[in-house]
Motif scaffolding. Structure first.
Motif, PDB file in Angstrom:
ATOM      1  N   GLY A 150     -39.542 113.928  66.222  1.00  0.00           N
ATOM      2  CA  GLY A 150     -38.859 112.651  66.116  1.00  0.00           C
ATOM      3  C   GLY A 150     -38.785 112.190  64.682  1.00  0.00           C
ATOM      4  O   GLY A 150     -39.185 112.909  63.759  1.00  0.00           O
ATOM      5  N   ASP A 151     -38.279 110.981  64.478  1.00  0.00           N
ATOM      6  CA  ASP A 151     -38.250 110.436  63.133  1.00  0.00           C
ATOM      7  C   ASP A 151     -39.628 109.864  62.799  1.00  0.00           C
ATOM      8  O   ASP A 151     -40.544 109.846  63.636  1.00  0.00           O
ATOM      9  N   ILE A 152     -39.801 109.398  61.563  1.00  0.00           N
ATOM     10  CA  ILE A 152     -41.123 108.974  61.105  1.00  0.00           C
ATOM     11  C   ILE A 152     -41.661 107.781  61.904  1.00  0.00           C
ATOM     12  O   ILE A 152     -42.814 107.806  62.350  1.00  0.00           O
ATOM     13  N   GLU A 186     -66.040 126.430  64.025  1.00  0.00           N
ATOM     14  CA  GLU A 186     -65.187 127.091  65.013  1.00  0.00           C
ATOM     15  C   GLU A 186     -63.712 126.762  64.784  1.00  0.00           C
ATOM     16  O   GLU A 186     -62.967 126.520  65.718  1.00  0.00           O
ATOM     17  N   ASN A 187     -63.297 126.762  63.516  1.00  0.00           N
ATOM     18  CA  ASN A 187     -61.900 126.456  63.179  1.00  0.00           C
ATOM     19  C   ASN A 187     -61.442 125.150  63.825  1.00  0.00           C
ATOM     20  O   ASN A 187     -60.322 125.025  64.302  1.00  0.00           O
ATOM     21  N   ALA A 188     -62.334 124.193  63.897  1.00  0.00           N
ATOM     22  CA  ALA A 188     -62.032 122.933  64.568  1.00  0.00           C
ATOM     23  C   ALA A 188     -61.564 121.877  63.567  1.00  0.00           C
ATOM     24  O   ALA A 188     -62.191 121.679  62.540  1.00  0.00           O
ATOM     25  N   THR A 189     -60.455 121.236  63.890  1.00  0.00           N
ATOM     26  CA  THR A 189     -60.015 120.114  63.075  1.00  0.00           C
ATOM     27  C   THR A 189     -60.916 118.923  63.361  1.00  0.00           C
ATOM     28  O   THR A 189     -61.168 118.592  64.509  1.00  0.00           O
ATOM     29  N   TRP A 190     -61.371 118.293  62.330  1.00  0.00           N
ATOM     30  CA  TRP A 190     -62.296 117.187  62.510  1.00  0.00           C
ATOM     31  C   TRP A 190     -61.604 115.854  62.616  1.00  0.00           C
ATOM     32  O   TRP A 190     -61.875 115.088  63.507  1.00  0.00           O
ATOM     33  N   MET A 191     -60.741 115.570  61.693  1.00  0.00           N
ATOM     34  CA  MET A 191     -60.233 114.198  61.638  1.00  0.00           C
ATOM     35  C   MET A 191     -58.843 114.161  61.011  1.00  0.00           C
ATOM     36  O   MET A 191     -58.533 114.921  60.109  1.00  0.00           O
ATOM     37  N   LEU A 192     -58.036 113.256  61.529  1.00  0.00           N
ATOM     38  CA  LEU A 192     -56.744 112.919  60.929  1.00  0.00           C
ATOM     39  C   LEU A 192     -56.669 111.407  60.848  1.00  0.00           C
ATOM     40  O   LEU A 192     -56.904 110.704  61.830  1.00  0.00           O
ATOM     41  N   THR A 193     -56.377 110.906  59.670  1.00  0.00           N
ATOM     42  CA  THR A 193     -56.234 109.468  59.444  1.00  0.00           C
ATOM     43  C   THR A 193     -54.889 109.220  58.781  1.00  0.00           C
ATOM     44  O   THR A 193     -54.489 109.977  57.892  1.00  0.00           O
ATOM     45  N   VAL A 194     -54.180 108.192  59.208  1.00  0.00           N
ATOM     46  CA  VAL A 194     -52.874 107.858  58.646  1.00  0.00           C
ATOM     47  C   VAL A 194     -53.013 106.610  57.775  1.00  0.00           C
ATOM     48  O   VAL A 194     -53.607 105.610  58.186  1.00  0.00           O
ATOM     49  N   PHE A 195     -52.468 106.708  56.543  1.00  0.00           N
ATOM     50  CA  PHE A 195     -52.477 105.594  55.598  1.00  0.00           C
ATOM     51  C   PHE A 195     -51.049 105.124  55.341  1.00  0.00           C
ATOM     52  O   PHE A 195     -50.132 105.942  55.237  1.00  0.00           O
ATOM     53  N   HIS A 196     -50.887 103.807  55.234  1.00  0.00           N
ATOM     54  CA  HIS A 196     -49.582 103.220  54.961  1.00  0.00           C
ATOM     55  C   HIS A 196     -49.639 102.511  53.618  1.00  0.00           C
ATOM     56  O   HIS A 196     -50.404 101.553  53.442  1.00  0.00           O
ATOM     57  N   CYS A 197     -48.879 103.011  52.653  1.00  0.00           N
ATOM     58  CA  CYS A 197     -48.780 102.353  51.353  1.00  0.00           C
ATOM     59  C   CYS A 197     -47.459 102.725  50.702  1.00  0.00           C
ATOM     60  O   CYS A 197     -46.867 103.760  51.030  1.00  0.00           O
ATOM     61  N   PHE A 198     -46.987 101.894  49.792  1.00  0.00           N
ATOM     62  CA  PHE A 198     -45.671 102.057  49.145  1.00  0.00           C
ATOM     63  C   PHE A 198     -44.548 102.134  50.183  1.00  0.00           C
ATOM     64  O   PHE A 198     -43.501 102.733  49.930  1.00  0.00           O
ATOM     65  N   GLY A 199     -44.775 101.573  51.371  1.00  0.00           N
ATOM     66  CA  GLY A 199     -43.770 101.645  52.426  1.00  0.00           C
ATOM     67  C   GLY A 199     -43.664 103.012  53.071  1.00  0.00           C
ATOM     68  O   GLY A 199     -42.717 103.257  53.826  1.00  0.00           O
ATOM     69  N   TYR A 201     -45.888 106.654  54.840  1.00  0.00           N
ATOM     70  CA  TYR A 201     -47.060 107.044  55.616  1.00  0.00           C
ATOM     71  C   TYR A 201     -47.593 108.386  55.120  1.00  0.00           C
ATOM     72  O   TYR A 201     -46.816 109.299  54.819  1.00  0.00           O
ATOM     73  N   PHE A 202     -48.914 108.487  55.060  1.00  0.00           N
ATOM     74  CA  PHE A 202     -49.598 109.688  54.590  1.00  0.00           C
ATOM     75  C   PHE A 202     -50.669 110.083  55.606  1.00  0.00           C
ATOM     76  O   PHE A 202     -51.340 109.223  56.182  1.00  0.00           O
ATOM     77  N   CYS A 203     -50.835 111.394  55.803  1.00  0.00           N
ATOM     78  CA  CYS A 203     -51.833 111.923  56.735  1.00  0.00           C
ATOM     79  C   CYS A 203     -52.970 112.566  55.946  1.00  0.00           C
ATOM     80  O   CYS A 203     -52.736 113.517  55.192  1.00  0.00           O
ATOM     81  N   LEU A 204     -54.180 112.054  56.130  1.00  0.00           N
ATOM     82  CA  LEU A 204     -55.356 112.643  55.494  1.00  0.00           C
ATOM     83  C   LEU A 204     -56.067 113.535  56.506  1.00  0.00           C
ATOM     84  O   LEU A 204     -56.506 113.068  57.554  1.00  0.00           O
ATOM     85  N   HIS A 205     -56.167 114.824  56.182  1.00  0.00           N
ATOM     86  CA  HIS A 205     -56.836 115.791  57.044  1.00  0.00           C
ATOM     87  C   HIS A 205     -58.210 116.138  56.466  1.00  0.00           C
ATOM     88  O   HIS A 205     -58.355 116.291  55.244  1.00  0.00           O
ATOM     89  N   PHE A 206     -59.179 116.277  57.336  1.00  0.00           N
ATOM     90  CA  PHE A 206     -60.484 116.809  56.938  1.00  0.00           C
ATOM     91  C   PHE A 206     -60.967 117.712  58.058  1.00  0.00           C
ATOM     92  O   PHE A 206     -60.971 117.327  59.221  1.00  0.00           O
ATOM     93  N   GLU A 207     -61.357 118.943  57.718  1.00  0.00           N
ATOM     94  CA  GLU A 207     -61.724 119.888  58.755  1.00  0.00           C
ATOM     95  C   GLU A 207     -62.646 120.973  58.243  1.00  0.00           C
ATOM     96  O   GLU A 207     -62.838 121.135  57.031  1.00  0.00           O
ATOM     97  N   ALA A 208     -63.208 121.701  59.183  1.00  0.00           N
ATOM     98  CA  ALA A 208     -64.044 122.857  58.879  1.00  0.00           C
ATOM     99  C   ALA A 208     -63.360 124.094  59.427  1.00  0.00           C
ATOM    100  O   ALA A 208     -62.781 124.066  60.509  1.00  0.00           O
TER     101      ALA A 208
END
Length: 313
Positions: A150-152, A186-199, A201-208
């Protein structure tokens, strides 16, 4: 779902005959094609080039039965080599005349309703649509094989409501990641956080995940938009402890690049396990990492011409 969302319903690989809708095409006389899809000549030809099974435009090889009914090569196998219109065996007959007619057509991009103004020759249209800037985005969530597109604005709501992703406003972040047994990766994604700035959206990934024989931890940022716009932003990530720290700085990657592609290119802050345990302190039996960072936008200084950092408030 919100209005304006784009729903994609995948077709089954194999279709039973009872599932196939009959489309009886009358072959009209074909006038000279025009660039405008709404002209009578182009509309009738476009209908002839529509597969009666999947309703997509047909590209060579276009198949036909002995009675002249056509369908695309993908659907030929799905209908068990039987014509969906007259049920006769299809065989291997090519409709060369229709393929030749297609060469003279110019059609609008299928994403014209989303804003794309481009018109292309029939056989160039698919190549453009694969990279069209107006095409919908894939869901950036990495914890499952999500097929939503879909769109953003639609994807932001989808991440919040369906994946329960944390949403934050502002261009700085400070996250603490804790894992009781850091030796289990175990190739597991830990966390996804979305940040809104400058109008935006950004996705911050952290994983092992496993890098060769060694487990590593990785943090990286993706921009919810196209690559050309992503280059206007820069971000930094910092992790440390015990008087030591690692710093990463770079441009966020567009979500046009899949999560796996970004991760496998190592385009982000990578922390080896031994270093991560050193940062964690204590008896090295528990992982405790604090990752901080910020996002800024590069802007041209109208007086001196140099780039200046623009930090959001």
């Amino acid at each position: 779902m919100e209005s304006g969302s784009i729903d994609v319903v995948p077709s089954p690989d194999v279709m039973d005959e009872d599932e196939i809708h009959h489309h009886h095409h009358q072959f009209p006389s074909i006038s000279k094609p025009h660039n405008n899809n709404n002209s009578p000549g182009t509309t009738s030809v476009h209908e002839l080039l529509e597969c009666p099974v999947c309703t997509n435009s047909m590209y060579p090889p276009i198949h036909q039965c002995h009675n002249g009914h056509t369908l695309c090569s993908t659907c030929k196998t799905r209908v068990h080599n039987r014509c969906p219109t007259c049920r006769q065996e299809l065989g291997d007959i090519r409709c060369l005349a229709l393929e030749k007619v297609a060469e003279s057509l110019e059609l609008r991009c299928k994403y014209s309703s989303l804003g794309c103004p481009e018109i292309f020759p029939y056989y160039s249209k698919l190549k453009h649509e694969a990279v069209c800037n107006f095409r919908p985005y894939n869901c950036p969530y990495a914890g499952s094989d999500c097929s939503i597109v879909g769109d953003i604005p639609f994807l932001v709501a989808h991440l919040r409501d369906d994946h329960k992703v944390d949403m934050h406003s502002g261009c700085t972040f400070n996250h603490r990641y804790v894992k009781s047994n850091p030796r289990e990766v175990e190739n597991a994604t830990w966390m996804l956080t979305v940040f809104h700035c400058f109008g935006q959206y950004f996705c911050l990934h952290f994983e092992a995940f496993q890098l060769g024989m060694a487990p590593v931890y990785m943090a990286f940022l993706r921009f919810m938009g196209d690559e050309s716009d992503a280059r206007n932003y820069t971000y930094s990530l910092e992790v440390g402890g015990n008087g030591r720290k690692l710093i990463w700085e770079g441009n966020p990657r567009s979500i046009r690049d899949s999560h796996r592609k970004v991760r496998d290119s190592h385009d982000g802050l990578i922390i080896q396990r031994n270093m991560a345990l050193f940062f964690s302190g204590g008896d090295r039996k528990e992982l405790k990492l604090r990752v901080t960072g910020r996002i800024w936008k590069e802007q041209q200084n109208p007086e001196g011409g140099a780039c200046i950092h623009n930090l959001c408030s």
